[in-house]
Design a protein around this motif. Sequence first.
Motif, PDB file in Angstrom:
ATOM      1  N   LEU A 127     -22.873  33.035  18.844  1.00  0.00           N
ATOM      2  CA  LEU A 127     -22.189  31.817  19.229  1.00  0.00           C
ATOM      3  C   LEU A 127     -21.484  31.203  18.021  1.00  0.00           C
ATOM      4  CD1 LEU A 127     -21.974  30.415  21.872  1.00  0.00           C
ATOM      5  CD2 LEU A 127     -23.847  28.930  21.238  1.00  0.00           C
TER       6      LEU A 127
ATOM      7  N   THR B  75     -17.633  30.480  17.576  1.00  0.00           N
ATOM      8  CA  THR B  75     -17.146  29.115  17.428  1.00  0.00           C
ATOM      9  C   THR B  75     -16.384  28.920  16.123  1.00  0.00           C
ATOM     10  OG1 THR B  75     -19.202  28.525  18.507  1.00  0.00           O
ATOM     11  CG2 THR B  75     -17.868  26.722  17.673  1.00  0.00           C
TER      12      THR B  75
ATOM     13  N   PHE C 295     -16.117  19.169  14.034  1.00  0.00           N
ATOM     14  CA  PHE C 295     -16.683  18.878  15.351  1.00  0.00           C
ATOM     15  C   PHE C 295     -17.409  17.527  15.241  1.00  0.00           C
ATOM     16  CE2 PHE C 295     -15.993  23.282  15.383  1.00  0.00           C
ATOM     17  CZ  PHE C 295     -16.008  23.740  16.687  1.00  0.00           C
TER      18      PHE C 295
ATOM     19  N   ALA D 171     -21.224  22.747  21.549  1.00  0.00           N
ATOM     20  CA  ALA D 171     -21.320  24.053  20.888  1.00  0.00           C
ATOM     21  C   ALA D 171     -22.341  23.987  19.759  1.00  0.00           C
ATOM     22  CB  ALA D 171     -19.960  24.469  20.344  1.00  0.00           C
TER      23      ALA D 171
ATOM     24  N   LEU E 264     -25.906  23.721  20.955  1.00  0.00           N
ATOM     25  CA  LEU E 264     -26.404  24.992  21.464  1.00  0.00           C
ATOM     26  C   LEU E 264     -26.755  25.932  20.305  1.00  0.00           C
ATOM     27  CD1 LEU E 264     -26.782  25.606  24.367  1.00  0.00           C
ATOM     28  CD2 LEU E 264     -24.658  26.917  24.368  1.00  0.00           C
ATOM     29  N   ILE E 265     -25.854  26.004  19.324  1.00  0.00           N
ATOM     30  CA  ILE E 265     -26.104  26.885  18.180  1.00  0.00           C
ATOM     31  C   ILE E 265     -27.394  26.486  17.475  1.00  0.00           C
ATOM     32  CG2 ILE E 265     -25.288  27.490  15.868  1.00  0.00           C
ATOM     33  CD1 ILE E 265     -22.443  27.325  16.971  1.00  0.00           C
TER      34      ILE E 265
END
Lengths: 458, 629
Positions: B189, B193, B209, B215, B218-219
Amino acid sequence: MSLYLILSILGALVLLSSLGRGKRLVVPLAIAGLLGALAVTGMGLGLDHPLLKGMAEFDRYAVLFSCLLLVLGTLVVLLLTNPNERSDIPRVEMAALLLFSLTGGIMMASFAHLVMLFLGVEILSIPLYILAGARKRERAGNEAALKYFITGSFATGFLLFGIALIYGATGSFSTRAIAAWAEANPAVFTPMFHLGLLLMLVGLAFKISAAPFHFWAPDVYEGSPSIVTSFMSTVVKVAAIAAFYRLFSEAFPAAADAWSWVIAAVAALTLAVGNLGALAQRSFKRLMAYSGISHAGFLLLALLSVGPGSAGALWIYAAAYSFATLIAFVSLLAVEAAGGGESLEALSGLGRRNPFLGVCLTISMLSLIGVPPLAGFFGKLFVFGNAVSQRHVVLVVFAVVMSAVGMAYYMRPIIQTWLRPPAGSPFQLSTSQAWVLGIATAFVVLLAAAPVWVMRFL
Amino acid sequence: MKNLLVVLIPLLPLLGFAVSGLFGKRLGKSATGLLASGMVLLSFLCAAALAMLHFRTGDSAIVVNLFSWIRMPGLSIPMGLLVDPLSLMMVFVVTGIGFLIHVYSIGYMHDDDGVARFFSYLNLFTFFMLVLVLADNFAVLFIGWEGVGLCSYLLIGFWFKNHAFNGAAVKAFVVNRIGDAGFLLGLFLMAMTFGSLSFAEVFSRAASFGSGAPAITLITLFLFIGASGKSAQIPLYTWLPDAMAGPTPVSALIHAATMVTAGVYLVIRSNALYALAPLTMAIIAAVGLATAIWAGLIALSQRDIKKVLAYSTVSQLGFMFLALGMGAWSTGFFHVFTHAFFKALLFLGAGSVIHALSGEQDIRRMGGLRKALPVTYATMLAGTLAIAGIPPFAGFFSKDEIFAKVFEHAPALWAIALAGAFVTSFYMFRLFFLVFHGEFRGDATAKHHLHESPKVMTAPLVVLALGALGAGFAGLPEIFGAPHWISDFLAPVTGRGESHLSHATEWMLMGASVATGLLALLFAWVRYGVKGRVPAEDASVTGVARWSLGKFFIDELYDRAIVKPLFRFSAWIHDVLDRRGLDGAVGAIAGISPWLGQQVRLLQTGNTAFYLFAMALGVFLILFVATLR
């Protein structure tokens, strides 16, 4: 040119030294010369300078393949010093012939002119016809030599006819001029050009033992002395695929539509014949012959996807294949010298009879299967990756299925080596065999770190 | 010069691995041990030289790119090493404590047949651990991560002739695979990303970000799953206590001081990402605190000396994650640092006890060992005081700092954590009094056999005891007016945490935790020291204690809920899908291949004329198709 000269003179010197009492010096002399040649090539002397009025060119591609050929050639010549080898082979003459043949191979990797290609192919092949029959009192050897000569001449006919037709169509032998002509006349590929192209393809397909031009390979490989077979399945195969790729990527890229489908069909057929044929073999030597055929199929995949990175993929694959194959043949030589035959059963218990040899052979077979992180894996990875990026998905799927079949027969030597009771007492390798094994195994393991370097160099 | 030193740090143990692996049998036991320890010492010295040469000048990082490892369009991964304050500190912990444990092992493993194998694995572990901490991108870190895992399984199963020990190795392997799957997903991921796996690039690109971007959440969650596998957090902690099947020095090095802190290291290393994921931070804090309490409760009634220490490791790791969940990166690392000293010390001391009792690990068969093992006794006391958080031992400072940070964020959590500290102190002193005080409870032969361990084992104990006493001074609380050396040193990596607590509150917190620790000590003293209570036999344990003794039956729960159904599912798959479905298909292919092979072989007649005919036919076919096109 310097490289051609060094090797030819070296061959002549080796022959001369046999006249006096210098027989013992032959192999050291040859090795020293080869290492010198390797140093000259490796240092990139004369890189990118046209030779012989533009008939040959040592560009990066040529240098990389020449280095590979020289290393392989050196290792095979080194095997000649093996005292365990049967004494009925004429070592001096063999060393000289191997050197001449190697010269031809290097011409095939560096030509820029079809005449040089043809000369290279012939200089490579003619010593081999003799070498195949090096044991002149043995019927199998004689038969192999004659078969090789007849089928080889037949293929040479196609190659020469193809060259002539190309000359007729384009008015030039130079690969650059031919490429320029094809670029300039995209719509009017005359039948003469088209026919010449396909006939050259056939001639070279014979040399890499692609199906249906492979029939000579199992018989000749089996009949020749194992040292010669190891040379055929490594140096000759690498030289042939190097020439094949060089010709089609430099002279005929514009005509890709006319030949890529043939290569695809030949590759698929070769993969099928090589892998399925190997399944049915009981002799390790014949198994390796079929393995050579199947890898010709994988190598053709690289040819099919000419583009950035494909030359590097080809080199990595060729190097991985030939070092692993060399290990297999050294194992065969060692087992033969220890009184075993050429059958797979002769390998049984090899891991206990000589653990070093067992481990090397296992690594070699695993690399031929394509198990990561060995060199063979990276070869397959890059070749398949390139082919997929050129949209040959169906062919790659077929190739993957065929490499799964490959696992079935490459596991058989491993099983024999480790899981079967020893077929004889423990034995020692000769010094030269141990060196060759060690070096080749090191390459199989360490080439995994090389891909990036190779790609950048090209 | 500097680059050479950086490369030498991991390379020396690798060399040691190769030499002791290949020639260990020929070198002999003591030479192998000396060689393996020497290599680790040399790499410690390299790190020290590097620190002298480089970090005095004030630069913060050295990056060494050995070669380009993977290069694809859109992603290139160099084989790069990074030395910055964080990795340097980890290198010091790994090689310094690693060296002491290597030396100790020379004595501990003296009578074992597999000494050469043992030291080669231990060196290999050190190599991979150094790769892990020196990596300058996540991919290289993953190599180390998998490598230390591999060595850990090899060493857990070191006495592979014992079947139960193999089972423990397999369990560690499987549970870690679950964590690693999470880690890998996180890496994929991340590559998708950010288009990079390099620390510097990922962290700088992540800054664009916003906080709480899905994202990144989640990472970080995936990475935390990996971390909780390696660092034995709920729900993936069950492998660590079983891992105690390995030789005790292994438990000390791998399952206490270094490898299990890799998860904590991973989170600290990626603090730039975690700072952007408040949700993940909350989860980390919750999981850490829950694990700290949970494992502490289990440790209360274990009878195996190493199991108690194992659960205490799980619990301490929980405290570290609790600190990380508060965003107190350097505080978490501080506890990794002090914990490495006192937990290695406790394990090695336990090893010395086990050694003296010829392999006995049940604390009910111990007692009164104070007189027979004076050095072990004194050093274990230092370790116990340290983990219980009694000043001025190391654990006090790091634990107090964690508690202060927790109090600053959430006083309620602080109260729970304080209860955890009480439990910790209690089970550790329970262990201590049961082992060293009272009367010896083993049989007469064992009593006769009691002996202090040789110097080669006690010397590392003494050094570690000094560490357990002194390591805390690397991070004195702000109110003492001294510089907080660790947090200053790590500031380039972790940033500088600000404390908003008033001095009065800090004194109060400090007093509360000291009081808690002492109170627990007192309880344990009365119960096991004065009254001389001994844990009852298994059958007579009832109520809550029974749950604690049975480790809350989590292993059984996993077995019923996951393992057995999986086996049943697998059997079903085998029966229905595999045998009836796939096997049929594969069988058909497998059956047809040799048949085709035979056909190919039959074509090979040996007749040259036929070969030429076949070639001509091939050419004809090619030309024929070419004209059709």
